[in-house]
Structure formats: C-alpha cells, structure tokens
Design a protein around this motif. Structure first.
Motif, mmCIF file in Angstrom:
data_model
loop_
_atom_site.group_PDB
_atom_site.id
_atom_site.type_symbol
_atom_site.label_atom_id
_atom_site.label_comp_id
_atom_site.label_asym_id
_atom_site.label_seq_id
_atom_site.Cartn_x
_atom_site.Cartn_y
_atom_site.Cartn_z
ATOM 1 N N GLY A 165 -0.197 -2.716 9.247
ATOM 2 C CA GLY A 165 -1.035 -3.646 8.511
ATOM 3 C C GLY A 165 -2.515 -3.335 8.474
ATOM 4 O O GLY A 165 -3.286 -4.087 7.869
ATOM 5 N N THR A 166 -2.943 -2.232 9.078
ATOM 6 C CA THR A 166 -4.379 -1.943 9.120
ATOM 7 C C THR A 166 -4.943 -1.596 7.747
ATOM 8 O O THR A 166 -6.152 -1.725 7.523
ATOM 9 N N LEU A 167 -4.087 -1.155 6.830
ATOM 10 C CA LEU A 167 -4.545 -0.818 5.487
ATOM 11 C C LEU A 167 -4.316 -1.948 4.483
ATOM 12 O O LEU A 167 -4.602 -1.797 3.296
ATOM 13 N N GLY A 168 -3.791 -3.055 4.957
ATOM 14 C CA GLY A 168 -3.493 -4.155 4.056
ATOM 15 C C GLY A 168 -2.159 -3.954 3.366
ATOM 16 O O GLY A 168 -1.383 -3.049 3.691
ATOM 17 N N ALA A 169 -1.877 -4.766 2.379
ATOM 18 C CA ALA A 169 -0.591 -4.720 1.683
ATOM 19 C C ALA A 169 -0.479 -3.463 0.826
ATOM 20 O O ALA A 169 -1.444 -3.060 0.174
ATOM 21 N N PRO A 170 0.705 -2.830 0.785
ATOM 22 C CA PRO A 170 0.901 -1.684 -0.107
ATOM 23 C C PRO A 170 0.931 -2.125 -1.560
ATOM 24 O O PRO A 170 1.554 -3.133 -1.899
ATOM 25 N N LEU A 171 0.253 -1.358 -2.417
ATOM 26 C CA LEU A 171 0.162 -1.692 -3.842
ATOM 27 C C LEU A 171 0.939 -0.706 -4.703
ATOM 28 O O LEU A 171 1.653 -1.099 -5.619
ATOM 29 N N TYR A 180 3.203 3.114 -4.395
ATOM 30 C CA TYR A 180 3.727 4.240 -3.641
ATOM 31 C C TYR A 180 4.064 5.357 -4.620
ATOM 32 O O TYR A 180 4.775 5.134 -5.605
ATOM 33 N N LYS A 181 3.535 6.531 -4.384
ATOM 34 C CA LYS A 181 3.799 7.708 -5.210
ATOM 35 C C LYS A 181 4.780 8.605 -4.483
ATOM 36 O O LYS A 181 4.513 9.066 -3.362
ATOM 37 N N SER A 182 5.934 8.850 -5.103
ATOM 38 C CA SER A 182 6.966 9.691 -4.510
ATOM 39 C C SER A 182 7.216 10.883 -5.416
ATOM 40 O O SER A 182 7.519 10.714 -6.604
ATOM 41 N N ILE A 183 7.075 12.091 -4.870
ATOM 42 C CA ILE A 183 7.273 13.322 -5.647
ATOM 43 C C ILE A 183 8.467 14.074 -5.089
ATOM 44 O O ILE A 183 8.557 14.316 -3.883
ATOM 45 N N HIS A 184 9.377 14.424 -5.971
ATOM 46 C CA HIS A 184 10.620 15.107 -5.587
ATOM 47 C C HIS A 184 10.783 16.327 -6.494
ATOM 48 O O HIS A 184 11.178 16.208 -7.648
ATOM 49 N N ALA A 239 9.976 -6.405 -5.713
ATOM 50 C CA ALA A 239 9.911 -7.865 -5.663
ATOM 51 C C ALA A 239 8.530 -8.364 -5.278
ATOM 52 O O ALA A 239 8.086 -9.417 -5.741
ATOM 53 N N SER A 240 7.810 -7.619 -4.436
ATOM 54 C CA SER A 240 6.478 -8.032 -3.982
ATOM 55 C C SER A 240 5.413 -7.865 -5.049
ATOM 56 O O SER A 240 4.308 -8.380 -4.917
ATOM 57 N N GLY A 241 5.710 -7.113 -6.098
ATOM 58 C CA GLY A 241 4.722 -6.760 -7.110
ATOM 59 C C GLY A 241 4.221 -5.339 -6.977
ATOM 60 O O GLY A 241 3.542 -4.826 -7.869
ATOM 61 N N ALA A 242 4.557 -4.670 -5.864
ATOM 62 C CA ALA A 242 4.196 -3.258 -5.705
ATOM 63 C C ALA A 242 4.985 -2.418 -6.711
ATOM 64 O O ALA A 242 6.075 -2.797 -7.149
ATOM 65 N N GLU A 277 2.759 9.189 -0.978
ATOM 66 C CA GLU A 277 1.435 8.618 -0.709
ATOM 67 C C GLU A 277 1.456 7.146 -1.074
ATOM 68 O O GLU A 277 1.897 6.768 -2.161
ATOM 69 N N VAL A 278 0.989 6.307 -0.157
ATOM 70 C CA VAL A 278 0.932 4.877 -0.407
ATOM 71 C C VAL A 278 -0.529 4.433 -0.514
ATOM 72 O O VAL A 278 -1.363 4.780 0.328
ATOM 73 N N SER A 279 -0.837 3.722 -1.593
ATOM 74 C CA SER A 279 -2.163 3.140 -1.793
ATOM 75 C C SER A 279 -2.083 1.673 -1.421
ATOM 76 O O SER A 279 -1.292 0.916 -2.004
#
Length: 335
Positions: free
Chosen positions: A140-146, A148-152, A215-218, A237-239
């Motif tokens: 939780g130190t970075l706050g809520a995740p907005l 997530y970038k996933s590269i495959h 569901a969270s809006g992320a 990478e998660v922003s």
C-alpha cells in the motif's frame, strides 16, 4: 514420505516436468506415465515407471497418489473430473479447460467433493520477481493500483501449430491470471485492438493489444507479440496513485564492453521461468502429500477461461465484451 505421481501427456511440457520431478525435486517419484502415443510415453518414462495405455487407467491405479496433467487442453475436463472422482490431487497445465461450461462442471465436482484437489499451472505466481511486485502492491505504500502493463513477447511460435486464436485463448490466460492475482481483482470486461500484422507471422493475427477492465476500475493493458524475433521477453509494470513498480529484466546480468551496455534475453519460457516451475511444484508436492491443493485454483482457471472467451468475442465485435461470473463458491473464498 515420497509422493507417487502419474504424468498424463509426455510432449514438451510433460517431458520437462518429468525431468523436474525426477532430477530436481525431492519427496516425489514419477510412478506412471500415459500419452496418446505409447512410444512417446515409453521414451519419456523414468526407469521403473509404469506406462498406461489410457489416462483413465493411470488415474485409477492404486500406485498413483497424485496426477500431473500435461495433455491437450480439450482433454483436461474429462481427466480432471476423473481425478476428483478418485479423490486424487491434480496439477493441471493451462488452460484448465477450454469452455466456461467445462470450468463450471469441474468446480461443481470439486465443491461436491468438499476439498480442493485442483491446482492450475499458472507458474508466474511462483516467480520471485512477481511475488516481490505483489508485495509492493499489497503493502500500500504506492496507493491504489490504477494501470497494470503486461507484455508477453515470444521470439517465434511453431508454424502450423499456433492458430490465429491461440494468442487469445492460450497466451492471454497467463497475463489475465497474473493481473488478477497482482491486483487482487476480477476482470469484468475485455477489449481487443489489432495493429497491422507482423510480416513474420504469416496468417497469424499478431500482435494484439488487449484491455482488461477490472471490478475496481483499474485497467490492464496487455501486449501479446508471439513473433517478435529477438527472444522471450516478459515484462510487467504497475502505475499506482503515488508511484510505479516494475519487474526487473531477466536475466539481470548487465554486460558492458566495446559494443555497449546490454543484457541477454531468455530464449523461451523454460529459461525465463525455470525457477518458478520448480517452486510451483515444490509447493504442490507438499500440498498433494496432504491430500489437497494450493496456489491457482479451479476458480482461477474458470476466470482465465472467461477472459479468453471474452477476448475472442471482442476481436470479432470490436466492442467492449462484458464478463459475468457466478458467485464464488465458499471452497475458493478462503484462497
């Protein structure tokens, strides 16, 4: 105590798991193998292992205490149901099944049995880098995740064996599962966008951009490129509200010389995730020895199947395809 395991399917992944179970890990013995091609099963079987003509015979054998399924995806449902009926813990490579209806039948059988027996082979959850990334998000130190970038990215795929649908119904399931796990969220909708085709892929639709709405809006932004040419490149990478966290490049060794600064790229999934595969089986062996399962569940296999199905609809419709899930059974709620 040594867990006696039967392996169904002795293709590339089955052979790799047999090697792992016989030469790398302890507390386990491959006691039986089965494959649609008996000669292949005989060639892959460790010394002393019994070769069965059918998966059903292997599962029913009194010698086999737990099962590893590495067969063709459409065969998984029948084999999973047989394992549950026999009360035997089962590790099933992805995809768990190939339809929503099949996933519901597997979950219904396991719920009726009253104890988890199924673990799905989403090995990224066992990778040390992904586990550290999840610890940062959960801390939780970075706050809520907005976002997530996933590269495959794969260097290439076998010509003729990888259909136009496979980037979405075979590759995407890994990105869908790891995103759900990292963000502790469920996917409620899917969009797919297709850039111009890579000339390397022939008739294969490649690459894909997939947006997973949570569901969270992320939002999860997935890039799937299966003919990238240069290697097996997996990134994440998660922003968040107050910062960004990303996976390190693997392998981490950086070489500096007269040609510049560079890192090597893994050739394939076996090199990139070898330690994750080992760890997922270490944890499965312990749980199976106690008559249960751990890690990714049948519920997770169901969720990944729904994402793949929605992505296949989205690539045809060009629309935002919604996902509707059943209420989570109590058996999976604790996980």
């Amino acid at each position: 105590m040594t867990l006696k395991v039967g392996v169904i399917g002795t293709g590339m992944i089955g052979q790799d798991h047999i090697r792992r179970l016989t030469k790398v890990l302890s507390g386990v013995e491959v006691a039986a193998v089965a494959d649609i091609a008996r000669d292949r099963a005989e060639a892959a079987a460790p010394e002393g292992a019994e070769v069965f003509d059918t998966p059903e015979a292997l599962i029913a054998s009194d010698t086999v205490e737990a099962v590893v399924i590495c067969s063709w995806g459409p065969a998984h449902e029948e084999q999973l149901l047989a394992c549950i009926d026999a009360g035997k813990p089962v590790f099933c490579e992805k995809p768990m099944v190939t339809s929503e209806e099949a996933a519901l039948r597997v979950m219904a059988a396991e719920t009726a049995f009253g104890r988890r027996l199924v673990q799905v082979g989403f090995m990224r959850r066992f990778d040390a880098d992904y586990r550290r990334l999840k610890a940062v998000i959960d801390g939780g130190t970075l706050g809520a995740p907005l976002i997530y970038k996933s590269i495959h990215r794969n260097a290439s795929v076998p010509e003729g064996l990888y259909t136009s649908e496979m980037p979405l119904n075979d590759t995407l399931v890994h990105d869908a599962d790891i995103s759900r796990w990292l963000l502790s969220d469920e996917v409620t909708g899917v969009e797919v966008r297709l850039p111009r085709r890579s000339t390397r892929g022939g008739e294969l639709r490649d690459p894909h951009i997939v947006l997973l709405h949570c569901a969270s809006g992320a939002i999860v932004d997935v890039e799937i490129s299966v003919n990238i040419g240069y290697g097996y490149d997996i990134r994440g990478e998660v922003s968040c509200e107050m910062g960004v966290a990303a996976l390190p490049n693997r392998p981490a060794t950086v070489v500096s010389d007269q040609y510049g600064i560079r890192q090597t790229i893994p050739e394939d999934w076996r090199e990139r995730f070898i330690e994750a595969y080992d760890q997922e089986f270490r944890e499965w062996i312990v749980a199976a020895g106690q008559g249960t399962a751990t890690g990714p569940s049948a519920w997770d296999g169901y969720a990944a199947t729904l994402v793949a199905d929605a992505a296949l609809r989205a690539v045809e419709s060009g629309a935002h395809e919604k996902i509707t899930m059943i209420d989570k059974p109590a058996l999976y709620a604790a996980a």
